[in-house]
Design a protein around this motif. Structure first.
Motif, PDB file in Angstrom:
ATOM      1  N   GLY A 178       0.789  -1.217   0.000  1.00 56.71           N
ATOM      2  CA  GLY A 178       0.000   0.000   0.000  1.00 56.71           C
ATOM      3  C   GLY A 178       0.826   1.274   0.000  1.00 56.71           C
ATOM      4  N   CYS A 179       0.172   2.342  -0.437  1.00 60.57           N
ATOM      5  CA  CYS A 179       0.852   3.624  -0.604  1.00 60.57           C
ATOM      6  C   CYS A 179      -0.100   4.744  -0.198  1.00 60.57           C
ATOM      7  CB  CYS A 179       1.281   3.785  -2.064  1.00 60.57           C
ATOM      8  SG  CYS A 179       2.102   5.341  -2.455  1.00 60.57           S
ATOM      9  N   PHE A 180       0.431   5.738   0.525  1.00 60.02           N
ATOM     10  CA  PHE A 180      -0.354   6.890   0.974  1.00 60.02           C
ATOM     11  C   PHE A 180       0.419   8.169   0.670  1.00 60.02           C
ATOM     12  CE2 PHE A 180      -1.493   3.337   3.706  1.00 60.02           C
ATOM     13  CZ  PHE A 180      -2.876   3.361   3.646  1.00 60.02           C
TER      14      PHE A 180
ATOM     15  N   TYR B 133      -4.218  11.624  -1.141  1.00 55.56           N
ATOM     16  CA  TYR B 133      -4.414  10.435  -1.962  1.00 55.56           C
ATOM     17  C   TYR B 133      -3.998   9.180  -1.210  1.00 55.56           C
ATOM     18  CZ  TYR B 133      -4.665  14.153  -5.326  1.00 55.56           C
ATOM     19  OH  TYR B 133      -5.011  15.309  -5.962  1.00 55.56           O
ATOM     20  N   ALA B 134      -4.676   8.095  -1.530  1.00 54.21           N
ATOM     21  CA  ALA B 134      -4.384   6.835  -0.868  1.00 54.21           C
ATOM     22  C   ALA B 134      -4.650   5.685  -1.815  1.00 54.21           C
ATOM     23  CB  ALA B 134      -5.226   6.687   0.399  1.00 54.21           C
ATOM     24  N   ALA B 135      -3.791   4.690  -1.739  1.00 52.13           N
ATOM     25  CA  ALA B 135      -3.982   3.443  -2.492  1.00 52.13           C
ATOM     26  C   ALA B 135      -3.667   2.292  -1.548  1.00 52.13           C
ATOM     27  CB  ALA B 135      -3.081   3.414  -3.720  1.00 52.13           C
ATOM     28  N   PRO B 136      -4.516   2.083  -0.526  1.00 53.07           N
ATOM     29  CA  PRO B 136      -4.187   1.105   0.520  1.00 53.07           C
ATOM     30  C   PRO B 136      -4.155  -0.329   0.049  1.00 53.07           C
ATOM     31  CG  PRO B 136      -6.435   1.922   0.774  1.00 53.07           C
ATOM     32  CD  PRO B 136      -5.786   2.777  -0.262  1.00 53.07           C
ATOM     33  N   ASP B 137      -4.914  -0.649  -0.995  1.00 57.69           N
ATOM     34  CA  ASP B 137      -4.954  -2.036  -1.465  1.00 57.69           C
ATOM     35  C   ASP B 137      -4.159  -2.230  -2.747  1.00 57.69           C
ATOM     36  OD1 ASP B 137      -6.705  -0.471  -2.902  1.00 57.69           O
ATOM     37  OD2 ASP B 137      -8.275  -2.013  -3.039  1.00 57.69           O
ATOM     38  N   SER B 138      -3.258  -1.322  -3.033  1.00 61.24           N
ATOM     39  CA  SER B 138      -2.437  -1.443  -4.233  1.00 61.24           C
ATOM     40  C   SER B 138      -1.268  -2.394  -3.986  1.00 61.24           C
ATOM     41  CB  SER B 138      -1.892  -0.072  -4.646  1.00 61.24           C
ATOM     42  OG  SER B 138      -1.018   0.437  -3.651  1.00 61.24           O
ATOM     43  N   SER B 139      -0.682  -2.868  -5.067  1.00 66.23           N
ATOM     44  CA  SER B 139       0.504  -3.715  -4.958  1.00 66.23           C
ATOM     45  C   SER B 139       1.275  -3.667  -6.264  1.00 66.23           C
ATOM     46  CB  SER B 139       0.131  -5.161  -4.616  1.00 66.23           C
ATOM     47  OG  SER B 139      -0.618  -5.745  -5.671  1.00 66.23           O
TER      48      SER B 139
ATOM     49  N   GLY C 208      -7.916   6.449  -4.395  1.00 66.22           N
ATOM     50  CA  GLY C 208      -8.863   7.552  -4.299  1.00 66.22           C
ATOM     51  C   GLY C 208      -8.325   8.674  -3.442  1.00 66.22           C
ATOM     52  N   ARG C 209      -9.224   9.533  -3.084  1.00 68.47           N
ATOM     53  CA  ARG C 209      -8.850  10.746  -2.359  1.00 68.47           C
ATOM     54  C   ARG C 209      -9.672  10.820  -1.079  1.00 68.47           C
ATOM     55  NH1 ARG C 209      -9.851  16.258  -1.857  1.00 68.47           N
ATOM     56  NH2 ARG C 209      -8.058  17.612  -2.293  1.00 68.47           N
TER      57      ARG C 209
ATOM     58  N   GLY D 285      -1.996   9.940  -7.585  1.00 65.37           N
ATOM     59  CA  GLY D 285      -2.567  11.268  -7.385  1.00 65.37           C
ATOM     60  C   GLY D 285      -3.099  11.856  -8.662  1.00 65.37           C
ATOM     61  N   GLU D 286      -2.973  13.162  -8.748  1.00 65.13           N
ATOM     62  CA  GLU D 286      -3.440  13.877  -9.922  1.00 65.13           C
ATOM     63  C   GLU D 286      -2.559  15.080 -10.116  1.00 65.13           C
ATOM     64  OE1 GLU D 286      -7.346  15.534  -9.313  1.00 65.13           O
ATOM     65  OE2 GLU D 286      -7.020  15.682  -7.177  1.00 65.13           O
TER      66      GLU D 286
END
Length: 672
Positions: free
Chosen positions: A44-46, A50-56, A155-156, A206-207
């Motif tokens: 995960g990445c924060f 912005y956050a992508a907690p379930d990313s890999s 998401g944000r 992010g954006e």
């Protein structure tokens, strides 16, 4: 003057980590976790908001057309086993991991050394993963990597909503402009025998942001490797600023130096410097795992106010101002944008005044700020009903959050802390010229302490009782009683009775302190290490050690602190809480880091080495006999450089290169 700190000073061998599944690294803008059991995997990445907690991000290697997965798979030999992890290093700016593959298969040796470097970027959300592959065989090899990014549901989350729990995918506001993308250069290379090649991957979260903060999508982007170097350079500058006033520790006591460095690292990883936050830097309570990326008044100011103020320098006043703007009668924390969070918390007033006292000692406080501080804590006091001279601080909702009845309503602590901060406000008023009722503040503090002793002390039990509104009382052997001791609410006999319980089988474990005595059959339990027993919040044990040093109990103080030295060997930064009977922390459901981890270094500076800042800007230095040789060199305080050397037989103090002889067992350094 000793040289400043470097990133290498905080390197940590991940083979010693107690929680290898939970290794995060932050740039102060982005935080990211290494996937456990892999050489190259990322989780995960924060990068608030912005956050992508379930990313890999996973990586598969291909060697001469044969697949080699990252991480051990089922099987005992051959390519199906996968790339084997062999170690790694954490630094504040990055995580480095290594792995090996060495198989003789079908008449051919395939031998690879793989090294990865994971660096969260600064100025934008995302990270850079650099993978170096060494061909250790005696023939050339065709090597490719196949990265796979699973973005999950990035998401944000508005900055105002970053509270205690890490954002989950379902919490986020999905937006078309929020994305997570993978960029890379060449993914294939022919590597000669004995040679190596490097692949570089960049993941962006992010954006588009304002010009000057990062390049817009489609514009010329910095080279990913350059972006990683820029993040490292940013960290080096942060150390130069945040640790400019910090002394270096020299000692022959095993484990003490490692504990000192890891405690400091615990403070460093709580600093965020996104300009969209309310202060720069912003001091998060936790944050590396995306949770508690907010500033609780209690642990921000209550555990290591002097070292935190050293770390913040001239921006310390900004933190005070931001907290004063939050309505403490309703909130216990501020979100990254300054929005108040949570409920009224019983310990907020004391923590805020404690932080203000540290700022006053190092930098001074304007009279207007002292007056507003008084008004803020007076409003918080009024929030809790008066019961004679004491206050009813409510239930666990406003206090420790224990899971059973006990330390609630009219309690010794924080009533004692209220007395302490009224005294402190009087002292701050005298130092700043603030117009406050100094005599009345001190008189009220005196009456509060007398009431605690008269109304709450149980002479037979030799402990404090908590009193409920209907007259019911509870005898809870909570570590909070020692805060009442530190706040001056005890007679000498009461103090002796309390201190007698700092012993094995009660509050003292082999690896720390229990938040509830193991002798308390009604309240001690193992499910809530934080406040109900079996361990404690990470700031509690070093604060107890400091309290004991302040009381002249040097031998017992060292006994307490020495129980914690294992943490310096086994964590890159300190977790929210840990057990007291075994060297470990709860594996799930708790924050991975905590600002209160800085309390360990505070206990060393103020307790073991005896450096006591005064609100008027002076210092009193009076170390107890040390359990070995300990020196702190290069402490910078109000423009002076101070060295303190301690031995079991005495101490010496040098100020700006001049040795100062102690008088009456202390060296007094007057205000500049």
């Amino acid at each position: 003057m000793p040289a400043g700190y470097s990133l290498h000073d905080f390197s940590f061998d991940l083979r010693q980590h107690m929680a290898p599944a939970n290794v995060w690294v932050t740039s102060g803008w982005t935080s990211v976790v290494a996937a456990p059991g892999t050489v190259c995997g990322v989780g995960g990445c924060f990068a608030p908001p912005y956050a992508a907690p379930d990313s890999s991000l996973s990586v598969t290697l291909e060697v001469d057309g044969r697949e080699l997965r990252d991480g051990v798979r089922a099987g005992i030999a051959g390519f199906g086993l996968g790339l084997l992890t062999s170690g790694g290093t954490w630094r504040p700016d990055r995580i480095e991991r290594s792995g090996t593959f060495h198989q003789y298969d079908d008449g051919r040796l395939v031998s690879l050394g793989v090294h990865s470097r994971l660096t969260p970027v600064h100025g934008a959300g995302g990270y850079v993963l650099e993978i170096t592959v060494e061909n250790r065989a005696d023939r050339d090899a065709e090597i490719s990597i196949h990265p796979r990014l699973s973005a999950g549901q990035p998401g944000r989350l508005p900055l105002a909503d970053w509270g205690w729990m890490a954002p989950r995918a379902g919490d986020l506001v999905a937006a078309a402009s929020t994305s997570m993308t993978l960029r890379h250069d060449l993914l294939h290379s022919r590597v000669p025998a004995g040679g190596r090649t490097r692949f570089t991957l960049a993941v962006e979260l992010g954006e588009a942001v304002e010009p000057g903060e990062a390049a817009r999508p489609g514009a010329t982007e910095p080279d990913p490797a350059d972006r990683a170097r820029q993040a490292t350079d940013r960290w080096a500058r942060r150390l130069a600023t945040a640790l400019d006033a910090f002394p270096r520790l020299e000692t022959d006591i095993p484990g003490l130096a490692a504990y000192w460095h890891r405690s400091i690292a615990s403070g460093l990883v709580c600093l965020w410097d996104n300009p969209g936050f309310v202060t720069t830097p912003f001091v998060a309570t936790s944050g590396v795992d995306g949770g508690a990326l907010c500033a609780y008044v209690w642990d921000t100011g209550g555990y290591a106010p002097h070292l935190l103020t050293l770390m913040l320098g001239e921006t310390a006043t900004d933190l005070l101002e931001a907290m004063l703007k939050a309505d403490l009668t309703k909130h216990y924390a501020i979100a990254p944008d300054g929005t108040g969070l949570g409920v009224a918390y019983a310990y907020s007033g004391w923590s805020l005044v404690t932080l203000a006292t540290a700022v006053a000692s190092q930098r001074g406080l304007a009279r207007g700020l002292v007056e507003r501080l008084h008004d803020a804590v007076a409003a918080l006091d009024a929030r809790f009903p008066a019961v004679g001279e004491l206050r009813d601080y409510g239930t666990q909702h406003n206090l420790l959050e224990m899971r059973g009845a006990g330390w609630e309503h009219v309690v010794a602590s924080p009533n004692a802390e209220r007395a302490a901060y009224l005294d402190a406000l009087a002292t701050l008023a005298e130092a700043s010229g603030a117009v406050l009722p100094v005599d009345a503040l001190r008189a009220t503090a005196h009456r509060i302490r007398a009431s605690i002793a008269d109304e709450l002390w149980d002479a037979e039990a030799k402990w404090f009782r908590s009193r409920y509104p209907d007259g019911h009382t509870e005898l809870t052997y909570s570590v909070q009683a020692f805060d009442a001791l530190r706040a001056g609410a005890c007679t000498p006999q009461m103090a002796a009775d309390l201190i007698a319980r700092v012993r094995p089988g009660a509050f003292l474990g082999a690896y720390g302190v229990s938040s509830v005595s193991a002798e308390d059959e009604r309240h001690y339990e193992l499910g809530d290490t934080d406040w109900s027993g079996g361990g404690a919040y990470t700031g509690e044990a070093p604060q107890l050690a400091l309290t004991l040093w302040e009381r002249g109990e040097a031998e017992l103080a060292w006994t307490v602190l020495s129980r914690l030295l294992w943490m310096g060997e086994h964590y890159p930064y300190f977790p929210q809480e840990h057990y007291s009977d075994r060297p470990a922390a709860p594996p799930v459901g708790r924050r991975a880091n905590i600002i209160a981890g800085l309390a360990g270094a505070e206990a060393i500076l103020l307790g073991l080495v005896g450096v006591r800042p005064r609100p008027d800007g002076g210092l009193v230095i009076s170390p107890p006999p040390a359990p070995g040789n300990v020196a702190l060199r290069g402490l910078r305080f109000r423009g002076r450089s101070i060295d303190v050397e301690c031995t079991p037989h005495g101490f010496s103090v040098t100020v700006d290169g001049r040795r100062i002889a102690p008088e009456g067992g202390a060296v007094v350094v007057p205000a500049a």
